[in-house]
Design a protein around this motif. Structure first.
Motif, PDB file in Angstrom:
ATOM      1  N   SER A  22       5.191   7.976  -9.272  1.00 45.64           N
ATOM      2  CA  SER A  22       4.192   8.728 -10.217  1.00 45.64           C
ATOM      3  C   SER A  22       4.801   9.806 -10.713  1.00 45.64           C
ATOM      4  O   SER A  22       4.267  10.093 -11.945  1.00 45.64           O
ATOM      5  N   GLN A  39       0.937  -1.174  -0.051  1.00 43.30           N
ATOM      6  CA  GLN A  39       0.140   0.049  -0.149  1.00 43.30           C
ATOM      7  C   GLN A  39       0.825   1.141  -0.165  1.00 43.30           C
ATOM      8  O   GLN A  39       0.426   2.400  -0.507  1.00 43.30           O
ATOM      9  N   ASP A  40       2.153   1.209   0.527  1.00 37.64           N
ATOM     10  CA  ASP A  40       2.844   2.454   0.577  1.00 37.64           C
ATOM     11  C   ASP A  40       4.126   2.331   0.004  1.00 37.64           C
ATOM     12  O   ASP A  40       4.915   3.347   0.096  1.00 37.64           O
ATOM     13  N   ASP A  46      -0.417   9.992 -11.483  1.00 40.53           N
ATOM     14  CA  ASP A  46      -0.920   9.504  -9.980  1.00 40.53           C
ATOM     15  C   ASP A  46      -0.645   8.127 -10.115  1.00 40.53           C
ATOM     16  O   ASP A  46      -1.629   7.290 -10.802  1.00 40.53           O
ATOM     17  N   ASP A  54       8.279   5.338  -2.726  1.00 39.81           N
ATOM     18  CA  ASP A  54       6.995   5.369  -2.413  1.00 39.81           C
ATOM     19  C   ASP A  54       6.498   5.641  -3.685  1.00 39.81           C
ATOM     20  O   ASP A  54       7.085   6.001  -4.804  1.00 39.81           O
ATOM     21  N   TYR A  55       4.997   5.786  -3.622  1.00 40.72           N
ATOM     22  CA  TYR A  55       4.646   6.013  -4.769  1.00 40.72           C
ATOM     23  C   TYR A  55       4.604   7.373  -5.493  1.00 40.72           C
ATOM     24  O   TYR A  55       4.584   7.433  -6.812  1.00 40.72           O
ATOM     25  N   ASP A  57      -1.081   4.382  -7.392  1.00 38.30           N
ATOM     26  CA  ASP A  57      -1.237   3.787  -6.036  1.00 38.30           C
ATOM     27  C   ASP A  57      -1.621   2.217  -6.156  1.00 38.30           C
ATOM     28  O   ASP A  57      -1.567   1.865  -7.140  1.00 38.30           O
TER      29      ASP A  57
END
Length: 259
Positions: free
Chosen positions: A124, A102-103, A130, A119-120, A132
């Protein structure tokens, strides 16, 4: 290999094919002959959300782009809404792994003895949209990448499919196509005209296994300066097995940065 992983995670930046023999039963589809409302299409699409704890997917993947043409086996393990492990194999030898939570997004590949961890927000920025965990999971399960309930959409008919087109583009044009019977997603097209960047994700066929409907094939065509094509065929899918998600970077691998 870095670009291959970007496509495996959720496409490089943000058609029907020949039927393939698959492990599950084929899913019948029907052409749309009359209009449905946006609400009817969206609600019908999300009724297909698969109910499982874990999924183990054995797939064959081919990649074409940047003067390269590659074929490899891809094992995909999903603990729904929690973690995804993607293992790339050449002749049963593990050549790369991606571990997605998730992170965080992590991967390593043997060809250049390198790995990525971040991280995303980092990924991104590199991909230009974006990203996730949910979008990656949606891509693999045959659901619209974006949350359709959060988009302003208009409905129409096109080539026997229900077409939903986003009207709140904010630089990103999104179009979704669904068959009529179960409102399965057949294709989605995401375009950023200003950046000359686009991706089309197609789901030619679906299969039903243990009353769960999943794609049996995914085609991804991405354009950003050059065209890249990725084809994933799900050869065998099992659900709710006890799965492990082993991931560790081999010693002496060099960390790469994405700017």
């Amino acid at each position: 290999m870095k670009k291959v992983f970007a496509l495996l995670l959720v496409t490089l930046t943000f058609g029907a094919c020949k039927s393939t023999k698959i492990a599950g039963d084929g899913v019948s589809e029907s052409a749309a002959s009359s209009s449905k409302t946006v609400l009817h299409i969206v609600n019908g699409h999300y009724k297909n959300s698969p109910d499982f704890n874990t999924a183990n997917i054995r797939s064959s993947t081919s990649y074409k782009g940047n003067g390269q043409q590659l074929g490899f086996d891809t094992d995909i393990r999903i603990e729904k809404d929690k973690q995804i492990l993607i293992t790339v194999k050449f002749f049963t030898i593990t050549m790369a792994k991606a571990y997605i939570t998730q992170d965080k997004v992590q991967y390593y590949e043997k060809m250049n003895s390198s790995y990525f961890e971040g991280d995303y927000s980092m990924l991104s920025k590199w991909l230009g949209t974006d990203l996730d965990f949910q979008k990656v999971q949606n891509l693999l399960l045959g659901h619209a990448i974006n949350d359709l309930n959060k988009e302003k959409l208009v409905a129409s008919l096109e080539d026997g499919l229900h077409k939903l087109e986003s009207t709140n583009t904010k630089g990103l044009e999104s179009t979704y196509y669904f068959e009529d019977q179960d409102l399965l997603l057949k294709k989605e097209a995401l375009t950023q005209q200003k950046e000359n960047r686009s991706v089309t994700i197609s789901y030619p066929n679906y299969q039903k296994i243990q009353d769960i409907t999943l794609p049996s094939e995914i085609n991804i065509d991405a354009e950003q300066e050059k065209t890249i094509h990725l084809n994933i065929i799900y050869n065998k899918v099992t659900f709710n097995e006890k799965l492990s998600f082993p991931y560790s970077v081999p010693n002496n691998y060099k960390r790469i940065n994405i700017n």
